[in-house]
Design a protein around this motif. Structure first.
Motif, PDB file in Angstrom:
ATOM      1  N   GLN A  25       0.843  -1.184   0.000  1.00 16.86           N
ATOM      2  CA  GLN A  25       0.000   0.000   0.000  1.00 16.86           C
ATOM      3  C   GLN A  25       0.885   1.242   0.000  1.00 16.86           C
ATOM      4  O   GLN A  25       1.642   1.486   0.951  1.00 16.86           O
ATOM      5  N   GLN A  26       0.790   2.028  -1.048  1.00 17.15           N
ATOM      6  CA  GLN A  26       1.608   3.236  -1.158  1.00 17.15           C
ATOM      7  C   GLN A  26       0.957   4.368  -0.366  1.00 17.15           C
ATOM      8  O   GLN A  26      -0.205   4.698  -0.577  1.00 17.15           O
ATOM      9  N   ILE A  27       1.744   4.953   0.548  1.00 13.65           N
ATOM     10  CA  ILE A  27       1.232   6.043   1.377  1.00 13.65           C
ATOM     11  C   ILE A  27       1.762   7.385   0.883  1.00 13.65           C
ATOM     12  O   ILE A  27       1.003   8.317   0.638  1.00 13.65           O
ATOM     13  N   THR A  28       3.078   7.496   0.740  1.00 16.28           N
ATOM     14  CA  THR A  28       3.695   8.698   0.186  1.00 16.28           C
ATOM     15  C   THR A  28       4.733   8.277  -0.843  1.00 16.28           C
ATOM     16  O   THR A  28       4.895   7.090  -1.139  1.00 16.28           O
ATOM     17  N   GLU A  29       5.473   9.255  -1.341  1.00 19.04           N
ATOM     18  CA  GLU A  29       6.509   8.980  -2.334  1.00 19.04           C
ATOM     19  C   GLU A  29       7.610   8.092  -1.773  1.00 19.04           C
ATOM     20  O   GLU A  29       8.273   7.370  -2.533  1.00 19.04           O
ATOM     21  N   ASN A  30       7.801   8.097  -0.464  1.00 20.48           N
ATOM     22  CA  ASN A  30       8.897   7.339   0.155  1.00 20.48           C
ATOM     23  C   ASN A  30       8.450   6.391   1.252  1.00 20.48           C
ATOM     24  O   ASN A  30       9.303   5.852   1.967  1.00 20.48           O
ATOM     25  N   PHE A  31       7.149   6.184   1.385  1.00 25.83           N
ATOM     26  CA  PHE A  31       6.666   5.345   2.490  1.00 25.83           C
ATOM     27  C   PHE A  31       5.531   4.465   2.007  1.00 25.83           C
ATOM     28  O   PHE A  31       4.636   4.920   1.294  1.00 25.83           O
ATOM     29  N   GLU A  32       5.597   3.204   2.387  1.00 23.11           N
ATOM     30  CA  GLU A  32       4.561   2.242   2.040  1.00 23.11           C
ATOM     31  C   GLU A  32       4.318   1.309   3.213  1.00 23.11           C
ATOM     32  O   GLU A  32       5.157   1.180   4.121  1.00 23.11           O
TER      33      GLU A  32
END
Length: 526
Positions: free
Chosen positions: A426-433
């Motif tokens: 699940q992609q949350i931000t450009e650098n965090f999943e």
């Protein structure tokens, strides 16, 4: 005096004029007029002569200009021709430049020069009591015959691969590639682990490609020799399990092209089994040789291998039915499909393989690595996985691995297991999943007393939640590096604790009833 005709005509005119005016003008006056008239005519004549001279000069100038214009036209045509020639030469230079750039790009794509690549994972793991715990993709009893479960949140080792390569393209177009791989695996958390190091050179080989003297099917082939992993091995990363792993020391040729979409690889690998314990044997050192033909037709792959290990039949395996001797020959085959979509249903990728082996080929994954297989051993394995985005922020990667192996180590044994694994991102931000992984494995193992293993049957499951940071393409499930924090819960059937006194299940603090593991891990490759 005599008058010129034109003067005479003028005089007659004047006479007539004078007559008309009454004929009262004297002869002297007439003569004076004639003289004045003649003078004016002389002036007019002079002007006419000058005008004629000027006209002649102008005509000459026009001729000169015409000559110059003709010359200029000729020069213009010559210049135009020179320009055309220059344009052709410019085009030729541009074409040569384009060719040189293409060649340079080709050399760049060949990565001429030195290249450094690598893989690494490292992390710490503990249970809910803050003490050490058991873990690993092969932690279950089925792991002894290759039954992997999900790896996310289930590893505590440090493993490193360092690859150095030198690539070169010769003036003839021939290429060479030298590669060496240095690898080490550790379970110690210390910073200095020389005493327990498993440092090893896993690969050291040379490839020679695009040889100008090769023609026909061999034209674009690549020769190799040395110690290596086979170029066309492939795996299920989520399980940390190769679908096929062919490796050893030997030589071969890649990409023998029989047609546009038909090619073959041929190889000979040598491996060593454990030395025989029987000192009365003619030879206690056993070497296993694997001859392989790996064939491709578009996305389909058919692999066929034969194995031979002289004197390995002197190896003895003991079970409840007595002693069974190991095999000295065997064969192995694989049929695979490498898809460029998610099983033809949507965008993504997928791979599926069916493997069968007999005798020494009954270890169908790590081909030729197990010297304890019997003459009657047979193994059938199915492996498949896929990767696909299911929405803008979600991706999924399911995998299935199943195997049945009979008469594997002793007469009458039977190992059956089936693993389902799925990883969700699940992609949350450009650098965090957020990464989620679930695994279930069912096993029915009847080792017939081999190595004091007991007959067991049951299931195992694992659930992992892993907040993950990364700097690469967040939408690519295989982009690295990653740093993960994880929490894992696992449990299994109580019966599985009694499979063996030397495996993980049933050890102190690691029994059925539920286990929590926590930790942090990095993984990278480039």
């Amino acid at each position: 005096m005599m008058m010129k005709p034109r003067y005479l005509a003028v005089a007659i005119g004047l006479i007539l004029s004078c007559t008309a005016q009454g004929a009262d003008i004297s002869a002297s006056a007439i003569e004076a007029r004639f003289a004045a008239l003649e003078k004016r005519l002389q002036v007019a004549e002079n002007r006419a002569a000058k005008a004629e001279k000027r006209a002649t000069e102008a005509e000459q100038q026009v001729k000169t200009l015409e000559a110059r214009t003709t010359s200029n036209e000729q020069q213009t045509r010559l210049v135009a021709k020179d320009v055309e020639t220059t344009g052709q030469k410019t085009a030729e230079v541009a074409k040569r430049t384009e060719t040189l750039v293409a060649d340079n790009n080709k050399n760049s794509s060949d990565n001429s020069g030195f290249k450094f690549t690598g893989y690494a994972r490292s992390g710490v793991i503990m249970n809910d009591s803050g003490t050490s715990t058991e873990s690993g993709p092969y932690v279950t009893p089925a792991g002894q015959t290759g039954g992997a479960v999900g790896r996310l949140g289930n590893e505590n080792n440090t493993y490193v691969e360092l690859n150095l390569e030198h690539n070169q393209t010769m003036a003839s177009g021939a290429t060479s590639r030298y590669k060496v791989m240095l690898a080490d695996g550790q379970r110690s958390y210390n910073d200095w682990t020389a005493a327990t190091s498993e440092l090893n050179i896993r690969q050291a080989f040379v490839e020679l490609g695009s040889l100008p003297t090769f023609s026909g099917p061999w034209k674009d082939s690549t020769l190799w020799a040395g110690k290596r992993f086979d170029r066309d091995n492939f795996d299920i990363h989520w399980l940390d399990s190769d679908i096929i792993f062919l490796a050893g020391t030997g030589g071969g040729i890649y990409d023998v092209k029989w047609g546009e979409n038909l090619k073959s690889n041929f190889s000979l690998y040598g491996r060593n089994f454990d030395d025989l314990e029987d000192k009365n044997s003619d030879d206690t050192r056993i070497e296993n040789y694997i001859v392989t033909a790996n064939n491709y037709a578009g996305p389909f792959q058919w692999m066929l291998s034969g194995l031979r290990a002289k004197n390995n039949q002197d190896r003895e395996n003991t079970g409840t039915r007595g002693v069974t001797n190991a095999a000295d020959t065997g064969f192995h085959t694989l049929l695979a499909y490498h898809g460029d979509s998610f099983y033809g249903l949507r965008e993504g990728t997928s791979k599926t393989a069916l493997l069968y082996g007999h005798g020494l080929g009954a270890e169908v994954k790590a081909l030729g690595s197990d010297g304890h297989l019997t003459d009657d051993a047979s193994t059938l394995r199915l492996a498949t996985y896929g990767i696909t985005p299911i929405s803008k922020n979600w991706s999924i990667a399911p995998a299935v691995l199943a195997q049945q192996s009979k008469d594997r180590y002793v007469s009458g044994d039977n190992y059956k297991w089936l693993t389902f694994n799925t990883r969700l991102i699940q992609q949350i931000t450009e650098n965090f999943e957020l990464a989620y992984e679930g695994s279930y494995q069912y096993m029915d193992l009847d080792p017939q007393g081999y190595s004091d293993y007991n007959k067991v049957k049951g299931g195992f499951y694992k659930l992992t939640f892993a907040p993950t940071f990364k700097v690469g393409d967040i939408s690519n499930m295989l982009s690295r590096p990653e740093i993960r924090f994880f929490a894992t819960y696992m449990d299994w059937s109580k019966e599985l604790d009694s499979y063996s006194s030397s495996d993980s299940f049933g050890t102190d603090g690691f029994t059925a009833g539920g286990q929590w593991n926590f930790g942090i891990q990095m993984e990278t490759w480039f």
